[in-house]
Each structure stands twice: as C-alpha cells, then as structure tokens.
Design a protein around this motif. Structure first.
Motif, PDB file in Angstrom:
ATOM      1  N   LYS A  72       0.841  -1.204   0.000  1.00 40.38           N
ATOM      2  CA  LYS A  72       0.000   0.000   0.000  1.00 40.38           C
ATOM      3  C   LYS A  72       0.875   1.252   0.000  1.00 40.38           C
ATOM      4  O   LYS A  72       0.622   2.202  -0.744  1.00 40.38           O
ATOM      5  CB  LYS A  72      -0.920   0.023   1.224  1.00 40.38           C
ATOM      6  N   LYS A  73       1.918   1.237   0.834  1.00 41.36           N
ATOM      7  CA  LYS A  73       2.809   2.393   0.920  1.00 41.36           C
ATOM      8  C   LYS A  73       3.576   2.587  -0.393  1.00 41.36           C
ATOM      9  O   LYS A  73       3.683   3.711  -0.898  1.00 41.36           O
ATOM     10  CB  LYS A  73       3.786   2.198   2.076  1.00 41.36           C
ATOM     11  N   ALA A  76       1.261   4.020  -3.031  1.00 45.27           N
ATOM     12  CA  ALA A  76       1.003   5.456  -2.865  1.00 45.27           C
ATOM     13  C   ALA A  76       2.143   6.272  -3.481  1.00 45.27           C
ATOM     14  O   ALA A  76       1.907   7.279  -4.167  1.00 45.27           O
ATOM     15  CB  ALA A  76       0.832   5.796  -1.391  1.00 45.27           C
ATOM     16  N   THR A  77       3.374   5.818  -3.285  1.00 45.04           N
ATOM     17  CA  THR A  77       4.528   6.491  -3.889  1.00 45.04           C
ATOM     18  C   THR A  77       4.469   6.373  -5.401  1.00 45.04           C
ATOM     19  O   THR A  77       4.724   7.342  -6.126  1.00 45.04           O
ATOM     20  CB  THR A  77       5.835   5.891  -3.359  1.00 45.04           C
TER      21      THR A  77
END
Length: 123
Positions: A72-73, A76-77
């Motif tokens: 998820k992280k 997002a990037t």
C-alpha cells in the motif's frame, strides 16, 4: 546587431533538434497521443495488480502479512510518481505546441517596436 554569417558547419544546433513548427507540433502530438495515454494505461495496470496483491496478503482471520501494508505504501509512492510524470509530459506538450505562437507574437511585437516612425505615422 546583425548576423552576417552562420557559424562554421552551417549552424549551432544538433541535427535532430525539433526546431521547426511542424516538428514541434509532431513531438507535442506524440506526447498527447502516445506517451500520456501509455503512462495512464500502465499506471492503471499497476493499480489493479497491486490491489489484488494487497487483498491476497491482507487480513483474513485477524492478522495480515506486513507485505500488504508495504505494498500500500509503495503504491502510494508509485501513484505520486505516475502523476508527476503525466504532469511533466503535459507541461512539455503544451510548451512544444505553444512555442510557435509565442515566437511569432514576439517577432511581430519586436518588429512593431523597433520600426522607425515616419511622419506619415503621426497623421
């Protein structure tokens, strides 16, 4: 100031420099018709596959894998980078398509300002 001759070799620009209005328009259209849609399509593909992976690694019976949160992280990037790339492509496209108009307007304005005034202009 007056330019009396070209630099040795016929000019100073690179031979593949898109300096004609037609080549700038072609480059701008290539960005609009090929690059921007391609970035969007590949960005959407990554979104779908990442969402599937997050679901697979996510919590089913209370705890999920740490991989789901990391994906998820990372996603997002990735989304920020894809948006930045699309924005930069659109900026470059607009610049290429707008340059000929700007330069023509500048030329007309400069010619108007430096043209010597005659007595006829005052009547």
């Amino acid at each position: 100031m007056q330019l009396n001759q070209l630099t040795p070799g016929g000019g100073g620009g690179a031979p593949d420099l898109a300096s004609s209005p037609a080549r700038k328009k072609a480059a701008g259209n290539a960005i609009r018709n090929d690059l921007v849609p391609g970035v969007k399509d590949h960005g959407d593909d990554a979104e779908e596959s990442t969402a599937t992976a997050v679901r697979e690694f996510g919590a089913r019976d209370g705890d999920g894998w740490d991989t789901a949160a990391a994906l998820k992280k990372a996603h997002a990037t990735w989304e920020k980078q894809v948006k930045a790339l699309r924005d930069r492509l659109l900026y470059e496209q607009n610049g290429l398509l707008k340059t000929a108009v700007d330069l023509r307007s500048d030329d007309i304005g400069i010619a108007r300002n430096i043209r010597s005034k005659s007595t006829i202009d005052y009547f």
